[in-house]
Scaffold this motif. Structure first.
Motif, PDB file in Angstrom:
ATOM      1  N   SER A   1       8.555  19.118 -26.793  1.00 56.29           N
ATOM      2  CA  SER A   1       7.901  17.806 -26.808  1.00 56.29           C
ATOM      3  C   SER A   1       8.911  16.714 -26.484  1.00 56.29           C
ATOM      4  O   SER A   1      10.068  16.772 -26.895  1.00 56.29           O
ATOM      5  N   VAL A   2       8.462  15.738 -25.724  1.00 60.08           N
ATOM      6  CA  VAL A   2       9.346  14.652 -25.290  1.00 60.08           C
ATOM      7  C   VAL A   2       8.754  13.323 -25.735  1.00 60.08           C
ATOM      8  O   VAL A   2       7.565  13.057 -25.511  1.00 60.08           O
ATOM      9  N   ARG A   3       9.586  12.517 -26.364  1.00 58.01           N
ATOM     10  CA  ARG A   3       9.194  11.161 -26.750  1.00 58.01           C
ATOM     11  C   ARG A   3       9.955  10.163 -25.890  1.00 58.01           C
ATOM     12  O   ARG A   3      11.086  10.438 -25.460  1.00 58.01           O
ATOM     13  N   ALA A   4       9.339   9.024 -25.680  1.00 57.76           N
ATOM     14  CA  ALA A   4       9.961   8.000 -24.846  1.00 57.76           C
ATOM     15  C   ALA A   4      11.212   7.458 -25.552  1.00 57.76           C
ATOM     16  O   ALA A   4      11.134   7.029 -26.703  1.00 57.76           O
ATOM     17  N   PRO A   5      12.362   7.483 -24.890  1.00 53.23           N
ATOM     18  CA  PRO A   5      13.578   6.970 -25.532  1.00 53.23           C
ATOM     19  C   PRO A   5      13.659   5.445 -25.526  1.00 53.23           C
ATOM     20  O   PRO A   5      14.458   4.865 -26.265  1.00 53.23           O
ATOM     21  N   ARG A   6      12.854   4.812 -24.701  1.00 57.89           N
ATOM     22  CA  ARG A   6      12.915   3.354 -24.606  1.00 57.89           C
ATOM     23  C   ARG A   6      11.571   2.835 -24.089  1.00 57.89           C
ATOM     24  O   ARG A   6      10.715   3.610 -23.661  1.00 57.89           O
ATOM     25  N   ARG A   7      11.411   1.526 -24.157  1.00 59.62           N
ATOM     26  CA  ARG A   7      10.186   0.905 -23.661  1.00 59.62           C
ATOM     27  C   ARG A   7      10.307   0.685 -22.161  1.00 59.62           C
ATOM     28  O   ARG A   7      11.337   0.223 -21.669  1.00 59.62           O
ATOM     29  N   VAL A   8       9.227   1.013 -21.453  1.00 62.29           N
ATOM     30  CA  VAL A   8       9.258   0.835 -20.015  1.00 62.29           C
ATOM     31  C   VAL A   8       7.847   0.512 -19.531  1.00 62.29           C
ATOM     32  O   VAL A   8       6.855   1.015 -20.066  1.00 62.29           O
ATOM     33  N   THR A   9       7.758  -0.392 -18.574  1.00 61.18           N
ATOM     34  CA  THR A   9       6.492  -0.750 -17.939  1.00 61.18           C
ATOM     35  C   THR A   9       6.613  -0.456 -16.453  1.00 61.18           C
ATOM     36  O   THR A   9       7.602  -0.835 -15.817  1.00 61.18           O
ATOM     37  N   PHE A  10       5.607   0.210 -15.907  1.00 58.95           N
ATOM     38  CA  PHE A  10       5.673   0.592 -14.501  1.00 58.95           C
ATOM     39  C   PHE A  10       4.269   0.569 -13.915  1.00 58.95           C
ATOM     40  O   PHE A  10       3.257   0.573 -14.645  1.00 58.95           O
ATOM     41  N   VAL A  11       4.187   0.491 -12.610  1.00 57.10           N
ATOM     42  CA  VAL A  11       2.909   0.540 -11.901  1.00 57.10           C
ATOM     43  C   VAL A  11       2.532   1.999 -11.714  1.00 57.10           C
ATOM     44  O   VAL A  11       3.249   2.761 -11.070  1.00 57.10           O
ATOM     45  N   SER A  12       1.408   2.358 -12.273  1.00 59.12           N
ATOM     46  CA  SER A  12       0.947   3.744 -12.188  1.00 59.12           C
ATOM     47  C   SER A  12       0.197   3.954 -10.882  1.00 59.12           C
ATOM     48  O   SER A  12      -0.918   3.451 -10.697  1.00 59.12           O
ATOM     49  N   GLN A  13       0.798   4.681 -10.001  1.00 52.98           N
ATOM     50  CA  GLN A  13       0.143   4.993  -8.738  1.00 52.98           C
ATOM     51  C   GLN A  13      -1.071   5.883  -8.961  1.00 52.98           C
ATOM     52  O   GLN A  13      -2.086   5.774  -8.270  1.00 52.98           O
ATOM     53  N   THR A  14      -0.984   6.764  -9.967  1.00 51.46           N
ATOM     54  CA  THR A  14      -2.110   7.674 -10.241  1.00 51.46           C
ATOM     55  C   THR A  14      -3.324   6.889 -10.725  1.00 51.46           C
ATOM     56  O   THR A  14      -4.447   7.066 -10.219  1.00 51.46           O
ATOM     57  N   ARG A  15      -3.108   6.031 -11.735  1.00 53.63           N
ATOM     58  CA  ARG A  15      -4.245   5.253 -12.263  1.00 53.63           C
ATOM     59  C   ARG A  15      -4.762   4.256 -11.232  1.00 53.63           C
ATOM     60  O   ARG A  15      -5.973   4.017 -11.139  1.00 53.63           O
ATOM     61  N   THR A  16      -3.892   3.665 -10.455  1.00 54.97           N
ATOM     62  CA  THR A  16      -4.335   2.731  -9.417  1.00 54.97           C
ATOM     63  C   THR A  16      -5.176   3.441  -8.376  1.00 54.97           C
ATOM     64  O   THR A  16      -6.220   2.931  -7.932  1.00 54.97           O
ATOM     65  N   ARG A  17      -4.744   4.634  -8.009  1.00 55.96           N
ATOM     66  CA  ARG A  17      -5.506   5.400  -7.019  1.00 55.96           C
ATOM     67  C   ARG A  17      -6.879   5.787  -7.578  1.00 55.96           C
ATOM     68  O   ARG A  17      -7.886   5.724  -6.866  1.00 55.96           O
ATOM     69  N   ILE A  18      -6.937   6.167  -8.834  1.00 55.55           N
ATOM     70  CA  ILE A  18      -8.234   6.513  -9.455  1.00 55.55           C
ATOM     71  C   ILE A  18      -9.169   5.291  -9.475  1.00 55.55           C
ATOM     72  O   ILE A  18     -10.355   5.389  -9.147  1.00 55.55           O
ATOM     73  N   GLY A  19      -8.642   4.129  -9.853  1.00 62.41           N
ATOM     74  CA  GLY A  19      -9.470   2.910  -9.888  1.00 62.41           C
ATOM     75  C   GLY A  19      -9.986   2.533  -8.522  1.00 62.41           C
ATOM     76  O   GLY A  19     -11.160   2.135  -8.366  1.00 62.41           O
ATOM     77  N   ARG A  20      -9.156   2.640  -7.506  1.00 58.12           N
ATOM     78  CA  ARG A  20      -9.578   2.283  -6.161  1.00 58.12           C
ATOM     79  C   ARG A  20     -10.580   3.277  -5.615  1.00 58.12           C
ATOM     80  O   ARG A  20     -11.517   2.906  -4.884  1.00 58.12           O
ATOM     81  N   ASP A  21     -10.391   4.565  -5.961  1.00 61.45           N
ATOM     82  CA  ASP A  21     -11.373   5.567  -5.522  1.00 61.45           C
ATOM     83  C   ASP A  21     -12.738   5.304  -6.158  1.00 61.45           C
ATOM     84  O   ASP A  21     -13.781   5.453  -5.501  1.00 61.45           O
ATOM     85  N   GLN A  22     -12.716   4.900  -7.414  1.00 63.32           N
ATOM     86  CA  GLN A  22     -13.983   4.579  -8.077  1.00 63.32           C
ATOM     87  C   GLN A  22     -14.651   3.356  -7.442  1.00 63.32           C
ATOM     88  O   GLN A  22     -15.876   3.349  -7.213  1.00 63.32           O
ATOM     89  N   ALA A  23     -13.880   2.324  -7.128  1.00 61.66           N
ATOM     90  CA  ALA A  23     -14.440   1.131  -6.484  1.00 61.66           C
ATOM     91  C   ALA A  23     -15.018   1.463  -5.120  1.00 61.66           C
ATOM     92  O   ALA A  23     -16.098   0.969  -4.721  1.00 61.66           O
ATOM     93  N   SER A  24     -14.335   2.308  -4.385  1.00 63.68           N
ATOM     94  CA  SER A  24     -14.824   2.700  -3.063  1.00 63.68           C
ATOM     95  C   SER A  24     -16.110   3.504  -3.172  1.00 63.68           C
ATOM     96  O   SER A  24     -17.055   3.305  -2.393  1.00 63.68           O
ATOM     97  N   ALA A  25     -16.153   4.408  -4.174  1.00 63.26           N
ATOM     98  CA  ALA A  25     -17.348   5.240  -4.329  1.00 63.26           C
ATOM     99  C   ALA A  25     -18.551   4.414  -4.759  1.00 63.26           C
ATOM    100  O   ALA A  25     -19.706   4.751  -4.424  1.00 63.26           O
ATOM    101  N   GLN A  26     -18.298   3.347  -5.511  1.00 63.73           N
ATOM    102  CA  GLN A  26     -19.405   2.499  -5.985  1.00 63.73           C
ATOM    103  C   GLN A  26     -19.936   1.549  -4.906  1.00 63.73           C
ATOM    104  O   GLN A  26     -21.003   0.963  -5.071  1.00 63.73           O
ATOM    105  N   SER A  27     -19.208   1.366  -3.835  1.00 57.31           N
ATOM    106  CA  SER A  27     -19.671   0.486  -2.739  1.00 57.31           C
ATOM    107  C   SER A  27     -20.756   1.209  -1.943  1.00 57.31           C
ATOM    108  O   SER A  27     -20.541   2.329  -1.481  1.00 57.31           O
TER     109      SER A  27
END
Length: 732
Positions: free
Chosen positions: A82-108
């Motif tokens: 098991s791995v725990r985060a050693p520090r706080r980090v904020t990043f742009v999630s390409q996976t979640r962004t891609r999922i959101g955009r795919d959903q928006a495209s499918a709903q159009s």
């Protein structure tokens, strides 16, 4: 300048004359011992070189992949720990962004275009087809087979049943079928039909007309509806893609924040793309170290290697001046790390089958068991980064290493390897089971995997150690215990030759071996090596055994007929001849050292003094009377030198009382010290005191006073009478 201990030794011996001759002590050309400063610098140089080499090699292995084996590096890998985060980090999630955009495209919604002429065109094609089919049916000049081919040629999409129905249908039914088909098509010309509606519309039409038509007519109408009832509301691909792209672009990138201590992945899970992305953001899942990761592993490795080197210098100082043994330790450590790096990451159950104890068992068998325990501690801590700093696996490797070191410390039979492997397997299973109890994880499949891994570990540990210890020993110049036991057996050809061709030398060697072996045990050096070295140290006397007094049984001393120079050459050459015989019989290098070092660089003092009496000091070359050396380089060879000197001195002495034996031993050892022959051996004054006490104790046991039983019968009666009186007293 004399050191205090040198003054004490000098005070115990007569004064040496300026020429270097002392008829009482045989001390010739005294040379002060080498300074301690030089030895200290030599140790430091070896220590620094060993530490630096081990650190760089370890860092290379640990930095081979991204993280030090703590997590998988790609989706689909299994998490080791098991791995725990050693520090706080904020990043742009390409996976979640891609999922959101795919959903928006499918709903159009898709963009459709209505083509009002499309169904009219298909209706016209159907009318032309039906008219042509009517003409074919009305042509009486065509043969049936020709008529069938004409039907298929007009519409290849017709099924076989529809073709047969057209060929066999009479004119009345045919005209009804044609009229019904055109009517249905005309009714749907004005409809707006999409592709997804066509199947439902066809089924509805066929259901409506099925009650009015015969089965052949239904087959024909079904094929016509399938072929000519088409959608006239079609997707505009260009416009639809444009709208959907605009919808995707309106979705902002999704940011993810990982808090310190947050669990990223758990042991046993399969890594997902989102998990891999988090590990990437934390610098734990890439194929190259980030700066912080590299710095952390570097500091970690430097601390472990430094502490290890300091411990070696403090507890095993002799090993720091023996580079081949240092190389052996370094190779087994780095080798086990490299093997673990290849085998363990991403495969959690491999850790339980990994034979880490092989390296420790080799060190224990070839070098020293306590040293192997120290190496086991270092190995377990250096393997920690590869196992994801798993406390369980560190304890597992440490326990296996300690048990392997103890079990393999004295292996004198081949089955002992498998006993050691069994001990390693049991330890493996016990430690793993203990941690499963602590975590309340008693899954039967997991326990079965652990038991299988422990069994594989035990077998591999035994087989790999047994198969490699002789090779490793020969490569690094370490003589194995099995080799020494074999050489010590009286059936050895060279030992048999000494017994039969030079029996006096054989018994002298046995006595020297007994003296040196006991002393070796008391100062903590390899007693088996000392005993075997003593057995073979005078093997060179086989070439001319009659030149040595212990083999002159008839009282004829050949040296009475030789010049001092010839006698000295014959005596000194037994070292050279011994080395030749040792190489001929392939004795290990460690045993050969006893042959060339047991006389060091001493003079053949008796013959040198005889030469001085005959020719004078000006014409005698001292080098012709000096042994080639080198001086003893190890404690073991120094012990045989001292035991050889003591045994010869006691054998030649007429007075062997307890006090005389003690004086003889003291004198012999002090002579070797003042001659500088022990300077390179690393024997300490404390060691020498222990050695002298050991020699005296053994010699007293050999040369103790015996009762004079001139009348054996009276002596026997006296003993029986005394025993009877003692029994009566006990009964009373």
């Amino acid at each position: 300048m004399w050191l205090p201990w040198e003054r004490r030794l000098q005070a115990q011996l007569p004064v040496i004359d300026p020429a270097g001759n002392d008829p009482e002590t045989n001390i010739i050309n005294f040379r002060p011992p080498r300074t301690i400063v030089q030895e200290a610098w030599r140790r430091r140089a070896y220590a620094v070189g060993f530490a630096l080499t081990l650190f760089l090699a370890s860092l290379t292995v640990l930095a081979w992949q991204s993280s030090p084996g703590r997590t998988p590096v790609k989706p689909g890998d299994t998490v080791v720990e098991s791995v725990r985060a050693p520090r706080r980090v904020t990043f742009v999630s390409q996976t979640r962004t891609r999922i959101g955009r795919d959903q928006a495209s499918a709903q159009s919604p898709a963009i459709y275009d209505y083509d009002s002429n499309l169904l009219r065109q298909f209706r016209g094609r159907a009318a032309d087809l039906l008219r042509n089919l009517s003409a074919v049916k009305a042509d009486t000049l065509l043969l049936p087979e020709q008529r069938r081919l004409m039907v298929i040629r007009l519409e290849a999409g017709f099924s076989g049943e529809a073709v047969e129905a057209i060929m066999s249908m009479d004119d009345v039914d045919w005209r009804v079928t044609v009229g019904e088909a055109l009517r249905v098509l005309d009714e749907n010309v004005r409809e707006r039909l999409r592709a997804e509606q066509i199947a439902e519309r066809r089924a509805s039409i066929i259901a409506q007309i099925s009650a009015q038509l015969t089965e052949p007519q239904q087959v024909i109408l079904t094929d016509i509806m399938t072929l000519y009832l088409r959608p006239n509301v079609l997707v505009n691909d260009v416009e639809t893609e444009r709208v959907r792209k605009e919808a995707r672009d309106r979705v902002a990138p999704v940011s993810v924040t990982i808090e310190p201590g947050e669990v990223i992945v758990r042991a046993g899970d399969v890594i997902t793309p989102e998990d891999a992305e988090k590990l990437q953001a934390l610098g734990l899942g890439t194929r190259a170290f980030d700066a912080l990761g590299l710095a952390g592993v570097s500091v970690y490795g430097a601390v472990i290697v430094t502490l290890f080197t300091v411990a070696l210098g403090s507890l095993y100082g002799d090993i720091l001046v023996r580079p081949r043994r240092l190389a052996l330790i370094g190779v087994v450590l780095v080798g086990s790390m490299a093997a673990a790096r290849l085998a363990i990451p991403g495969q959690p159950w491999v850790a339980y089958a990994f034979p880490s104890a092989v390296a420790i068992m080799l060190v224990s068998n070839l070098l020293d068991a306590p040293l192997a325990v120290l190496v086991a501690v270092v190995q377990a801590t250096l393997l920690a980064p590869i196992t994801g700093y798993s406390f369980e696996l560190v304890i597992l490797f440490l326990a296996k290493g300690i048990v392997g070191a103890i079990a393999a410390r004295r292996i004198d039979r081949l089955n002992a390897f498998f006993i050691a492997g069994l001990a390693v397997a049991v330890t493996n299973l016990a430690v793993a089971f203990a941690f499963r109890l602590l975590s309340s994880d008693l899954d039967s499949q997991a326990l079965l995997n652990i038991a299988s891994g422990a069994a594989v570990d035990g077998v591999l540990s035994a087989v790999l150690t047994m198969g490699s210890f002789s090779l490793v020993g020969s490569v690094f110049g370490v003589t194995t215990m099995l080799q020494l036991l074999e050489l010590a057996h009286p059936s050895q050809p060279l030992l048999r030759r000494i017994l039969t061709e030079a029996p006096g030398t054989y018994h002298h060697s046995i006595l020297v071996g007994n003296l040196a072996e006991r002393a070796a045990e008391q100062i903590g050096v390899d007693s088996l090596l000392v005993r075997v070295g003593a057995y073979y140290h005078d093997v060179g006397k086989l070439r001319r055994p009659y030149y040595f007094v212990e083999n002159q049984f008839d009282g004829d001393n050949i040296h009475h007929r030789l010049s001092p120079e010839a006698s000295a050459t014959a005596i000194i050459d037994h070292v050279i001849h011994g080395l030749e015989l040792a190489r001929e019989y392939r004795l290990p290098v460690a045993v050969q050292a006893f042959i060339v070092e047991h006389h060091g660089t001493r003079l053949a003092g008796f013959f040198y003094r005889e030469a001085l009496k005959v020719a004078g000091a000006d014409t005698v070359d001292e080098r012709a009377f000096r042994y080639p050396g080198p001086r003893p380089q190890r404690k073991e060879t120094a012990l045989v030198m001292l035991a050889d000197t003591v045994e010869a001195s006691v054998r030649a002495a007429s007075n062997r009382s307890a006090n005389s034996l003690e004086n003889l031993v003291e004198r012999a050892v002090n002579e070797r010290i003042l001659e500088g022959e022990l300077d390179d051996s690393t024997l300490t004054l404390r060691d020498l005191d222990t050695v002298k006490r050991s020699f005296v104790q053994q010699l007293r046991g050999v040369y103790h006073r015996r009762l004079d039983y001139s009348d054996g019968a009276d002596a026997e009666l006296s003993v029986l009478g005394r025993r009877g009186g003692e029994m009566q007293e006990r009964e009373a």
